[in-house]
Design a protein around this motif. Sequence first.
Motif, mmCIF file in Angstrom:
data_model
loop_
_atom_site.group_PDB
_atom_site.id
_atom_site.type_symbol
_atom_site.label_atom_id
_atom_site.label_comp_id
_atom_site.label_asym_id
_atom_site.label_seq_id
_atom_site.Cartn_x
_atom_site.Cartn_y
_atom_site.Cartn_z
ATOM 1 N N THR A 98 -11.485 9.826 -1.071
ATOM 2 C CA THR A 98 -10.135 9.326 -0.822
ATOM 3 C C THR A 98 -9.220 9.503 -2.024
ATOM 4 O O THR A 98 -8.150 8.935 -2.074
ATOM 5 C CB THR A 98 -10.181 7.835 -0.429
ATOM 6 O OG1 THR A 98 -10.858 7.094 -1.450
ATOM 7 C CG2 THR A 98 -10.891 7.649 0.889
ATOM 8 N N THR A 103 -6.018 5.519 -1.799
ATOM 9 C CA THR A 103 -5.576 4.667 -0.700
ATOM 10 C C THR A 103 -6.471 3.443 -0.619
ATOM 11 O O THR A 103 -7.694 3.569 -0.558
ATOM 12 C CB THR A 103 -5.630 5.446 0.631
ATOM 13 O OG1 THR A 103 -4.763 6.581 0.547
ATOM 14 C CG2 THR A 103 -5.201 4.563 1.790
ATOM 15 N N ASP A 104 -5.870 2.260 -0.635
ATOM 16 C CA ASP A 104 -6.662 1.046 -0.476
ATOM 17 C C ASP A 104 -6.810 0.735 1.014
ATOM 18 O O ASP A 104 -6.218 1.386 1.865
ATOM 19 C CB ASP A 104 -6.037 -0.129 -1.227
ATOM 20 C CG ASP A 104 -4.656 -0.503 -0.701
ATOM 21 O OD1 ASP A 104 -4.421 -0.353 0.512
ATOM 22 O OD2 ASP A 104 -3.819 -0.939 -1.495
ATOM 23 N N ARG A 105 -7.610 -0.256 1.311
ATOM 24 C CA ARG A 105 -7.887 -0.601 2.706
ATOM 25 C C ARG A 105 -7.430 -2.033 2.999
ATOM 26 O O ARG A 105 -8.146 -2.814 3.602
ATOM 27 C CB ARG A 105 -9.385 -0.420 2.999
ATOM 28 C CG ARG A 105 -9.867 1.004 2.791
ATOM 29 C CD ARG A 105 -11.364 1.130 3.044
ATOM 30 N NE ARG A 105 -11.847 2.480 2.789
ATOM 31 C CZ ARG A 105 -11.802 3.470 3.647
ATOM 32 N NH1 ARG A 105 -11.285 3.270 4.847
ATOM 33 N NH2 ARG A 105 -12.273 4.663 3.345
ATOM 34 N N THR A 113 -2.100 -3.605 5.086
ATOM 35 C CA THR A 113 -1.155 -2.484 5.120
ATOM 36 C C THR A 113 -1.604 -1.479 4.068
ATOM 37 O O THR A 113 -1.458 -1.734 2.867
ATOM 38 C CB THR A 113 0.279 -2.944 4.805
ATOM 39 O OG1 THR A 113 0.679 -3.946 5.748
ATOM 40 C CG2 THR A 113 1.246 -1.768 4.878
ATOM 41 N N PRO A 114 -2.196 -0.359 4.468
ATOM 42 C CA PRO A 114 -2.711 0.602 3.485
ATOM 43 C C PRO A 114 -1.631 1.069 2.510
ATOM 44 O O PRO A 114 -0.471 1.273 2.890
ATOM 45 C CB PRO A 114 -3.204 1.769 4.353
ATOM 46 C CG PRO A 114 -3.516 1.136 5.661
ATOM 47 C CD PRO A 114 -2.480 0.071 5.839
ATOM 48 N N SER A 115 -2.024 1.184 1.246
ATOM 49 C CA SER A 115 -1.106 1.596 0.189
ATOM 50 C C SER A 115 -1.652 2.812 -0.535
ATOM 51 O O SER A 115 -2.863 2.951 -0.693
ATOM 52 C CB SER A 115 -0.917 0.466 -0.831
ATOM 53 O OG SER A 115 -0.377 -0.685 -0.232
ATOM 54 N N GLN A 116 -0.751 3.673 -0.993
ATOM 55 C CA GLN A 116 -1.120 4.765 -1.892
ATOM 56 C C GLN A 116 -0.733 4.364 -3.309
ATOM 57 O O GLN A 116 0.415 3.960 -3.567
ATOM 58 C CB GLN A 116 -0.432 6.080 -1.513
ATOM 59 C CG GLN A 116 -1.157 6.880 -0.453
ATOM 60 C CD GLN A 116 -1.023 6.277 0.920
ATOM 61 O OE1 GLN A 116 0.076 5.926 1.346
ATOM 62 N NE2 GLN A 116 -2.137 6.132 1.629
ATOM 63 N N GLU A 171 3.279 0.833 -0.194
ATOM 64 C CA GLU A 171 2.697 0.438 1.089
ATOM 65 C C GLU A 171 3.261 1.317 2.206
ATOM 66 O O GLU A 171 4.319 1.048 2.766
ATOM 67 C CB GLU A 171 2.993 -1.033 1.381
ATOM 68 C CG GLU A 171 2.238 -2.003 0.496
ATOM 69 C CD GLU A 171 2.380 -3.433 0.958
ATOM 70 O OE1 GLU A 171 3.200 -3.706 1.871
ATOM 71 O OE2 GLU A 171 1.670 -4.302 0.423
ATOM 72 N N ALA A 199 -3.432 6.087 6.239
ATOM 73 C CA ALA A 199 -4.797 6.266 5.750
ATOM 74 C C ALA A 199 -4.856 7.471 4.822
ATOM 75 O O ALA A 199 -3.965 8.336 4.836
ATOM 76 C CB ALA A 199 -5.756 6.468 6.920
#
Length: 270
Positions: free
Chosen positions: A17, A45-47, A50-53, A123, A127
């Motif tokens: 990822t 990308t976190d899980r 609300t996924p964030s880069q 945010e 994915a």
Amino acid sequence: GGSASMLFLLAPTMATTTFVASGFVPYFNSGSGFEVSGVIYDIETDRLSTPSQTFTFSLDGVDPACSSGAGGAANSCGIHIHAGTSCAEDALGHYYSTASDPWSAVAYTADEADQAQGTFSVETGLAASEIDGHTFIIHAFDGSRIACAIIMQPPQFLEARGFVPYFSYSGNLQVSGSIDPITTSHLAVATQTFTFSLDGVDPACSSGAGGAANSCGIHIHAGTSCAEDALGHYYSTASDPWSAVAYTADEADQAQGTFSVETGLAASEI
């Protein structure tokens, strides 16, 4: 072939990822004259709900008018992921799946050398698999698009170390050292680039290769074991790209260097 020790490849460890964006080119219709270079790396990308880069950037050649950060124009000094997947055409709009645009306030600040560094978390609701292959766009102070790069997985880093004598070799040479890193670039013809630092190589290679086939060679072979025949050179191109790849020994029977070899093989194949 010959008395060369066979190299043994260890599997890479890499977070799937994590992405990078580098090799910036001017935006396809930009006439600004800006030549942005550098890299955006550790794009992760976190899980969360609300996924964030999260990404870190180190850029050169950005707009000096961004020395105090963004101005009033939309996208001023922006550094944004866009929905497009090519730097040769319109990159489309900002890329996100949240209700509102999370990129509108994301902007770099230029230093006195026209460089910019920093880390942002945005945010987007996307994915990791959704941002792969999309464009990262750099904007000028006036909000115009000035540079583009494609988000991709970083090169797979392989290595070869723990050399043992070739299974049928009965000579006295005892090669040690490493070949590290071995990277694959997916150009028109897939190419392996590797750096080597070896000890105990053949001192007769002090002037480089001789006339014999595979003289002083350092080659990837098709075999997958050091306990049996390593088979022939490994490649998928029309002709053997390894025939001229050879090390030169120094006075301490050591050899160092870097080669790039167009094998036509993907990283997963070697």
